[in-house]
Scaffold this motif. Sequence first.
Motif, short mmCIF file in Angstrom:
data_model
loop_
_atom_site.label_atom_id
_atom_site.label_comp_id
_atom_site.label_asym_id
_atom_site.label_seq_id
_atom_site.Cartn_x
_atom_site.Cartn_y
_atom_site.Cartn_z
N THR A 1 0.76 -1.16 0.07
CA THR A 1 -0.01 0.23 0.14
C THR A 1 0.59 1.21 0.01
O THR A 1 0.29 2.36 0.17
CB THR A 1 -0.95 0.02 1.08
N GLU A 2 2.19 1.13 -0.03
CA GLU A 2 3.00 2.19 0.02
C GLU A 2 2.88 3.12 -1.28
O GLU A 2 2.63 2.98 -2.34
CB GLU A 2 4.43 1.94 0.14
N THR A 3 2.97 4.34 -0.90
CA THR A 3 2.78 5.50 -1.46
C THR A 3 3.99 6.54 -1.74
O THR A 3 4.22 7.06 -0.55
CB THR A 3 1.35 6.27 -1.80
N LYS B 1 6.91 10.28 1.58
CA LYS B 1 6.76 8.72 1.63
C LYS B 1 5.58 8.57 2.55
O LYS B 1 5.56 8.73 3.74
CB LYS B 1 8.00 8.09 1.93
N PRO C 1 -2.17 5.27 0.12
CA PRO C 1 -2.62 6.37 -0.80
C PRO C 1 -3.71 7.30 -0.43
O PRO C 1 -4.53 7.96 -1.19
CB PRO C 1 -2.65 5.69 -2.13
N THR D 1 0.08 8.28 7.50
CA THR D 1 -0.03 9.22 6.15
C THR D 1 -0.03 10.80 6.40
O THR D 1 0.40 10.94 7.51
CB THR D 1 -1.75 8.91 5.29
N ASN E 1 2.76 13.31 -10.55
CA ASN E 1 1.85 12.56 -9.69
C ASN E 1 0.60 13.19 -9.69
O ASN E 1 0.36 14.49 -9.89
CB ASN E 1 2.35 12.17 -8.23
N LEU F 1 -7.83 5.13 -7.82
CA LEU F 1 -6.42 4.69 -8.20
C LEU F 1 -6.49 3.96 -9.61
O LEU F 1 -5.33 3.86 -10.12
CB LEU F 1 -6.15 3.59 -7.06
N ASP G 1 -2.70 8.65 -8.17
CA ASP G 1 -1.61 8.06 -7.23
C ASP G 1 -2.17 8.09 -5.94
O ASP G 1 -1.57 7.29 -5.12
CB ASP G 1 -0.39 8.77 -7.51
N ALA G 2 -2.88 9.11 -5.53
CA ALA G 2 -3.42 9.08 -4.05
C ALA G 2 -4.63 9.74 -4.22
O ALA G 2 -5.00 10.63 -5.37
CB ALA G 2 -2.56 9.75 -3.30
N LYS H 1 -0.86 0.15 -6.39
CA LYS H 1 -0.17 0.98 -7.44
C LYS H 1 -0.49 -0.04 -8.76
O LYS H 1 -0.07 0.79 -9.86
CB LYS H 1 1.37 1.41 -7.34
#
Length: 463
Positions: free
Chosen positions: A95-97, A108, A112, A141, A321, A338, A343-344, A416
Amino acid sequence: MLLNWMMMKLMDPAMDETTVKLLTEDYPDNPFLMATVVEKLSPRALIEAAMRAEAGKELSRPLGSPIVLSPWDKILLNPRQLFKLPSLDYTKVNTETIIGPKAKRPLKLEMPIMITGMSYGGSLSLPMKMALAKGASTAGTATNTGESAVTDEERDSANLLIGQYHRGGQLSGQEQLSRLDAIEIQLGQGAWGGAVDEPIRGEHIGDHLRKAWHLDKGQDATVYARMPGKSSTQDYIKMVNNMKSQYDVPVGVKIAGSDYIEYELAVIAQTQADYIVVDGSEGGTAAANPTLQDNVGLPTFHTLVRTVDWLTNNNLRDHFNVIVAGGMTTPGHFLKALALGADAVYIGSIALMAAMHTQVVKVLPQAPPSQLALYTGRMTDKLDINKAAGHLAKFLTSCIVEMQLAVQAVGKNALKELNREDLVTVDRDLAQFAGLRYAASHREAPNMNIARHPQPTVQNMLQ
């Protein structure tokens, strides 16, 4: 029992008279006329007409427009089961964005989903801003200052703080901008119909806010339609590039959705910005009037699709982005955004509702929950900051788990990895507009050289 009997006897004549009137009188003198008036004009139009008649000035409606034109419910995700297997472990779905991966200090995130710009003073109380910052930090976040200044309280509560360099000038200068994890140049907002003057009267600005905004006692504040001192498109391009050259963090540009979205993007494309925020007309706000909220702008869905398509068609998708905002409320909405190319996502009103959670009982039924959260609210001191932060963090965590399960179902290993091939729509026009599969059109199955077993017959069964 006696009291009930007496009440019924007293009510009977009135009910009889009303019933006879309803069934016999012509419309001009019939109470049922109000039912047809409400049906024709709508309860909202009637109440807002009464408010305008009483106040004689523009209305200020919190939390945005009730009109939602983005067709999220007509789009579904496509699960895979046999020809391609689901992902093995949903907890391993990444789930990292990263926002601004080319910046010296990228933003970081563990998810998202971010908290959108809702300003201290222009929108929310300081306790609510602190709660949002703490909740976002717990969930991994970022939160956003909105059209305000960086306060020590919000900065200390947020692990990751995005600040809006905006048209009011309250957040500017090295001392403020150097405290941010990303800089968002705010040139428009969906719920305000783009960019218009937003005056804030001095009598509504308290001591703490006045100090944060560097105002004299009684001095008014204004968020202007244009950035002060900017008179041309080239001025804006230079401003973005100058900001980018001065700071290591990602620099973005926020605009409202409009049918001129491609024109606006063509200007941003001439800058060195790291990201673009597009804000649909369904976004929330604390104070915009109903006309701007309901009648100006472009829905979030259409804004996002056209933004991503224009960037892709001009070979610019890897340069920026894309963050989308405006009325999204569920993990399903976030997933579809998404997959469409964001991107978020930014969330606002739903984050406030999640944060207030059971604390709304402190004000209901005497007052709406907004009185707990808004800067002008009469009951902001009743908000338990830590409880609100905890509930927001749980809401975000719950959303992410559900999103991971959905991504597992479509056979992907990261949020992503979602794209438009993972979507299908039941609406033919949407399919054509967004380049999605139309659910009523058949797919050609791949040739898999399937060895078919002979069908059983009575003779075979007897043998």
